[in-house]
Design a protein around this motif. Structure first.
Motif, PDB file in Angstrom:
ATOM      1  N   ASN A 109      61.535  -7.813  15.185  1.00 56.57           N
ATOM      2  CA  ASN A 109      62.659  -7.005  15.666  1.00 56.57           C
ATOM      3  C   ASN A 109      63.881  -7.325  14.817  1.00 56.57           C
ATOM      4  O   ASN A 109      64.304  -8.487  14.739  1.00 56.57           O
TER       5      ASN A 109
ATOM      6  N   LEU B 256      58.738   0.150  28.479  1.00 60.89           N
ATOM      7  CA  LEU B 256      58.265   1.497  28.160  1.00 60.89           C
ATOM      8  C   LEU B 256      56.739   1.541  28.067  1.00 60.89           C
ATOM      9  O   LEU B 256      56.119   2.500  28.509  1.00 60.89           O
TER      10      LEU B 256
ATOM     11  N   LYS C 233      56.441  -2.596  24.517  1.00 57.39           N
ATOM     12  CA  LYS C 233      57.616  -1.936  23.958  1.00 57.39           C
ATOM     13  C   LYS C 233      58.660  -1.855  25.074  1.00 57.39           C
ATOM     14  O   LYS C 233      58.402  -1.299  26.149  1.00 57.39           O
TER      15      LYS C 233
ATOM     16  N   ARG D 298      62.894  -1.274  26.107  1.00 51.24           N
ATOM     17  CA  ARG D 298      64.201  -0.748  25.712  1.00 51.24           C
ATOM     18  C   ARG D 298      65.303  -1.593  26.327  1.00 51.24           C
ATOM     19  O   ARG D 298      65.358  -1.764  27.556  1.00 51.24           O
TER      20      ARG D 298
ATOM     21  N   ASP E 279      70.150   0.823  24.071  1.00 47.07           N
ATOM     22  CA  ASP E 279      69.595   1.868  23.209  1.00 47.07           C
ATOM     23  C   ASP E 279      68.710   1.295  22.101  1.00 47.07           C
ATOM     24  O   ASP E 279      68.413   1.968  21.121  1.00 47.07           O
ATOM     25  N   LYS E 280      68.271   0.043  22.269  1.00 47.23           N
ATOM     26  CA  LYS E 280      67.469  -0.646  21.255  1.00 47.23           C
ATOM     27  C   LYS E 280      66.047  -0.850  21.771  1.00 47.23           C
ATOM     28  O   LYS E 280      65.833  -1.427  22.835  1.00 47.23           O
ATOM     29  N   GLU E 281      65.045  -0.357  21.005  1.00 47.07           N
ATOM     30  CA  GLU E 281      63.646  -0.582  21.367  1.00 47.07           C
ATOM     31  C   GLU E 281      63.141  -1.841  20.688  1.00 47.07           C
ATOM     32  O   GLU E 281      63.348  -2.051  19.487  1.00 47.07           O
TER      33      GLU E 281
END
Length: 336
Positions: free
Chosen positions: A265, A299, A311, A313, A316-318
């Motif tokens: 990441n 998610l 995954k 969130r 606004d960052k995955e």
């Protein structure tokens, strides 16, 4: 006036104890190397690298970064325009200085294997071994076939082998002469995962036991990192990081370096400031699901063998995060 330094005996060799010890264990020096396939776009400009003896060293980087070209330069298959390469204190001359391309104290296994098509696997492996002591030769060939996992194919012709098997024959043949330096270009690229696991451990243990230095090019660092002594990362012909495996893994200089170790990441400077993070790169295992921290939403959560791949969130960052079990809904994250 000359002084005599005391000697230290180690691994069947004598090393001076004192000021000049470092010089005595240096295997390879690349000094201010300049190489270009075309005048318009040089690949290496002032490249400098040092490699010590008896180490396993990875040249890492994405395709086109210069890994294979550098290996060919080291082995003496290409001429460089400026600078020099010194091997065990001896200046190498490249193809211009050798009647037969290649350096006598090195062996190079490229991505084309150059096997003898009408000779068996055992005959290919024993190609460079003297016939004076046939019993010893047979024992060496058998040992090397065991190292590369091809004992059952000793009497098979190369045309009946897969690409991965042919690659293993070429590696065994290179080891047969006990080179001071073995150079391997993507040696595991044609292997199935199960074969790759077995070969890498046997190969790396064999070269360590026999004091063979190894330079290996790869773009899959995560597969071989436990056996490495040094990692050199190339990007567009430049050295962007050079250090121990642990240091390069834990302290990557750039997203490019971090991504060579697999999923990661990446955070921009703005995101680091906003989330209060100390680093720009966090591997999935560095992010923990805890009782307090940054609020996030799951998610996807998928079984991935030894862990669950998630995954998540966060605002606004995955992110990709690993967990021991399947998760869903709202979670909180901490970064280590």
């Amino acid at each position: 006036m000359f002084s005599i330094l005391p000697l230290r005996y180690e691994k069947n060799r004598f090393f001076p104890i004192g000021t000049f010890q470092y010089l005595c264990i240096m295997l390879l020096e690349i000094n201010d190397l300049y190489f270009s396939y075309s005048k318009e776009k040089p690949l290496f400009e002032g490249l400098n690298l040092n490699f010590e003896k008896d180490r396993i060293i990875a040249l890492a980087g994405e395709s086109g970064c210069g890994k294979s070209t550098l290996l060919s330069l080291i082995y003496g298959l290409l001429d460089w325009q400026k600078g020099g390469i010194i091997f065990e204190g001896r200046k190498l001359m490249g193809p211009k200085g050798n009647l037969v391309p290649g350096e006598p104290d090195m062996k190079f296994v490229a991505q084309h294997f150059d096997l003898m098509p009408y000779a068996t696997v055992a005959e290919n492996v024993g190609k460079f071994i003297s016939n004076i002591h046939l019993t010893k030769k047979k024992e060496t060939v058998a040992e090397l076939l065991e190292v590369v996992g091809l004992e059952d194919f000793a009497h098979t012709l190369p045309k009946y082998l897969s690409g991965g098997q042919q690659q293993r024959v070429a590696i065994a043949r290179a080891l047969s002469v006990m080179p001071k330096l073995l150079v391997l270009d993507e040696p595991f690229s044609n292997l199935d995962f199960s074969r790759k696991i077995g070969l890498r451990e046997k190969l790396f243990r064999y070269v360590k036991q026999h004091d063979i230095s190894l330079i290996i090019s790869t773009h899959e660092l995560q597969d071989i990192i436990p056996w490495l002594d040094q990692i050199v990362v190339l990007e567009n012909g430049k050295t962007v990081q050079n250090g121990s495996p642990e240091d390069v893994f834990r302290n990557p200089e750039s997203p490019y370096v971090a991504e060579l170790f697999g999923e990661v990441n990446i955070f921009s400077r703005k995101e680091m400031s906003g989330y209060g993070l100390q680093k720009f790169a966090y591997y999935p295992g560095d992010i923990k699901i805890t009782g307090s921290g940054h609020e996030a939403e799951v998610l996807e959560s998928r079984f991935a063998g030894s862990h669950y791949w998630n995954k998540i969130r966060m605002e606004d960052k995955e992110l990709i995060v690993y967990s021991d079990g399947k998760i869903k809904g709202a979670v909180t994250l901490t970064f280590s």
